[in-house]
Design a protein around this motif. Structure first.
Motif, short mmCIF file in Angstrom:
data_model
loop_
_atom_site.label_atom_id
_atom_site.label_comp_id
_atom_site.label_asym_id
_atom_site.label_seq_id
_atom_site.Cartn_x
_atom_site.Cartn_y
_atom_site.Cartn_z
N PHE A 68 -0.56 -10.38 -3.59
CA PHE A 68 -1.37 -10.13 -4.45
C PHE A 68 -1.46 -9.62 -6.02
N ARG B 224 0.26 3.34 -1.66
CA ARG B 224 -0.86 2.60 -1.00
C ARG B 224 -2.16 1.85 -2.05
N VAL C 85 -7.36 -3.38 -3.16
CA VAL C 85 -7.08 -3.98 -4.06
C VAL C 85 -9.26 -4.44 -3.43
N THR D 203 -9.94 -3.47 -0.18
CA THR D 203 -9.02 -3.90 0.98
C THR D 203 -7.56 -2.59 0.52
N VAL E 247 -2.95 -1.79 0.29
CA VAL E 247 -2.47 -2.41 0.47
C VAL E 247 -1.00 -1.70 0.05
N GLU E 248 0.11 -1.87 0.90
CA GLU E 248 1.00 -0.76 0.84
C GLU E 248 2.01 -1.45 0.64
N LEU E 249 2.54 -0.72 -0.50
CA LEU E 249 3.22 -2.29 -2.21
C LEU E 249 4.55 -0.83 -2.08
#
Length: 195
Positions: free
Chosen positions: A155, A173, A176, A183, A185-187
Motif C-alpha cells: 500500500f 492500524r 485506507v 479498509t 491495514v495493520e502496519l
C-alpha cells in the motif's frame, strides 16, 4: 580473629540502619531537566564527602528502555520516566535536607508548602514496577485519528487515518480507502509517516 570479622560485619550492617527506629522515606526532588545524571553524581559524592551515609541511602533516576523510531530505523534508548525529577530515600532532618537542597542543580523538594512530603511505599513500588518491565516499549509520535502516508509494502504511497496504535508490538492500524471503502491495514511504525 573470627570475633573481629564478625564485629566488622555487624558494624557494616548497622551503618545503614536508621537511628532510633526512624525509617527512611522516599522523597522527590525537582531538578533542572536534562541534568538528572549530573545531579545524581553530585549528590552521591556529597553524601560520601559530608559523611551522611546514615541519613541518605539511595538516589534513583527512574528510567526505562524503549524502542524509538529514529530516521526510519528502530533504536533502543533509555527514557527518563519523570524528566526533571529524582527520587531520594533518606531520613529527613536539617542536615540531610541541607545536603540535598544545596546540591548544584537541585531546585527543591516536592511537597506541600515548604515542607518536603514523602511519597508512599505504594507509589514507589508502582514506579519501580513500571521501570523494571522487561518488554521494551515503542516510542511513537502518532495519535489516533491522525492522517498518515504509507511508505512501504503493497500500500506504499496510499494515504490513510490511524484507527488504533499498539505500542507493545510497534504496530498501527490504518484505515485506507480502497475501492471507495475504508479498509483497516495493520502496519509497522516504520511503514508510515505523518503528513
Amino acid at each position: 580473629m573470627i570475633a573481629t570479622d564478625l564485629a566488622k560485619e555487624q558494624k557494616e550492617a548497622l551503618k545503614n540502619v536508621p537511628v532510633l527506629g526512624v525509617q527512611p522515606k522516599w522523597y522527590v526532588i525537582h531538578i533542572q531537566t536534562g541534568y538528572e545524571n549530573k545531579v545524581k553524581q553530585a549528590l552521591v559524592q556529597r553524601v560520601k564527602s559530608l559523611g551522611v551515609e546514615d541519613k541518605i541511602f539511595d538516589v534513583v533516576i527512574p528510567t526505562r528502555e524503549v524502542v524509538a523510531i529514529k530516521k526510519g530505523k528502530k533504536a533502543k534508548a533509555i527514557e527518563k520516566v519523570f524528566p526533571g525529577y529524582v527520587l531520594v530515600r533518606m531520613i529527613l532532618d536539617d542536615d540531610s535536607w541541607l545536603v540535598v537542597r544545596t546540591t548544584e542543580g537541585v531546585t527543591g523538594f516536592v511537597g506541600a508548602g515548604l515542607k518536603p512530603t514523602p511519597i508512599s511505599d505504594k507509589e514507589v513500588e508502582a514506579i519501580m514496577k513500571f521501570v523494571s518491565q522487561e518488554q521494551p516499549k515503542f516510542k511513537t509520535k502518532f495519535s489516533v485519528g491522525e492522517a498518515v502516508k504509507i511508505t512501504e509494502g503493497p500500500f506504499a504511497d496510499f494515504l490513510g487515518t490511524i484507527e488504533a496504535i499498539d505500542e507493545e508490538r510497534g504496530k498501527v492500524r490504518v484505515l485506507v480507502s480502497i475501492f471507495d471503502r475504508e479498509t483497516p491495514v495493520e502496519l509497522d511504525f516504520l511503514q508510515v509517516t505523518k503528513l
